[in-house]
Scaffold this active site. Sequence first.
Site, PDB file in Angstrom:
ATOM      1  N   GLY A 277       4.887   1.831  -4.077  1.00  0.00           N
ATOM      2  CA  GLY A 277       5.590   1.647  -2.690  1.00  0.00           C
ATOM      3  C   GLY A 277       5.192   2.396  -1.787  1.00  0.00           C
ATOM      4  N   ASN A 278       5.956   2.592  -0.713  1.00  0.00           N
ATOM      5  CA  ASN A 278       5.755   3.622   0.357  1.00  0.00           C
ATOM      6  C   ASN A 278       7.251   4.072   1.013  1.00  0.00           C
ATOM      7  OD1 ASN A 278       6.738   2.106   2.829  1.00  0.00           O
ATOM      8  ND2 ASN A 278       5.402   0.701   1.936  1.00  0.00           N
ATOM      9  N   ARG A 279       6.993   5.049   1.792  1.00  0.00           N
ATOM     10  CA  ARG A 279       7.808   5.980   2.407  1.00  0.00           C
ATOM     11  C   ARG A 279       8.969   5.466   3.628  1.00  0.00           C
ATOM     12  NH1 ARG A 279       8.166  10.748  -0.573  1.00  0.00           N
ATOM     13  NH2 ARG A 279       6.068  11.683  -1.390  1.00  0.00           N
TER      14      ARG A 279
END
Length: 249
Positions: free
Chosen positions: A33-35
């Site tokens: 995932g990413n932030r």
Amino acid sequence: APAAGAPKPLAGRTVTISAGGTREALDPVRFLGNRSSGKQGAALAQAALDAGARVRFLAAHMDVDPPEGVELVRVESALELREAALAAAPDSDVVIMAAAVADFRPAEVSDTKIKKKDDNDAPLVRLVRNPDILRELVEQRGLAQAGGLQGGGLHTGGAHGQLIVGFAAETGDADGDVLEHASAKLARKGCDLLVVNHVGVGRVFGQDETSVVILSGHGAGPQSAAGSKADVAAAVIDRIAAELDRVSP
Ligand code: CTP
Ligand code: CA
């Protein structure tokens, strides 16, 4: 929100907005995932609603709730977002890609939870490229205009009819400064507007104050906007409304 009775710049318009960060499955319980918090996308959706638009909201993973009043489509991965975006675009006046789309996904997704085998083994994860959704949206629009395939009969107003807007978080590096990278990206994507966040340590991700530069693919100079995410979203939506009046009055 505009004062009651004020003209709404996006009344009668349909705006599709993607937001949040995609999650790329490794197995049934794990993902890459990413932030992205989804805050900027949610603020854009609220600003578009305030401007009178019908809003389709394509939500990847978000830390905040989507605003009330949007037509919500939940997506998980880049491939799911791609399908939702390409399906929603043909009868949208504006498509805004504010989602943080994973550039890569695991080449194989395990049907079962990946288990440790012995004391020291560690799997190697091979990645493959995800499609560039923004570029495909521009291509799909071009094909529809060339072939007259665009549904809904909306896109008769101007050279482009539909507006496609990208977002980019950029840093300067040895190859160029923020605006150089952003201009190259705008050209590569072929979208009408690119909203550029200048990223530094501790900036942008999850923060409430932000500043952007809006680049145009049609010759207008860069425009800056700063403030809360709501302020910036309102400025971006204002600019979009002005561009839309130009290409599709
Ligand atoms: N985007 C997209 N599909 C992808 C990657 C990005 O539609 N596979 C969209 C994003 O939603 C955003 C814009 O493209 O609106 C710019 O994203 P960015 O990650 O900055 O662009 P990339 O082409 O992936 O460039 P980079 O290598 O710098 O990450
Ligand atoms: Ca990227």
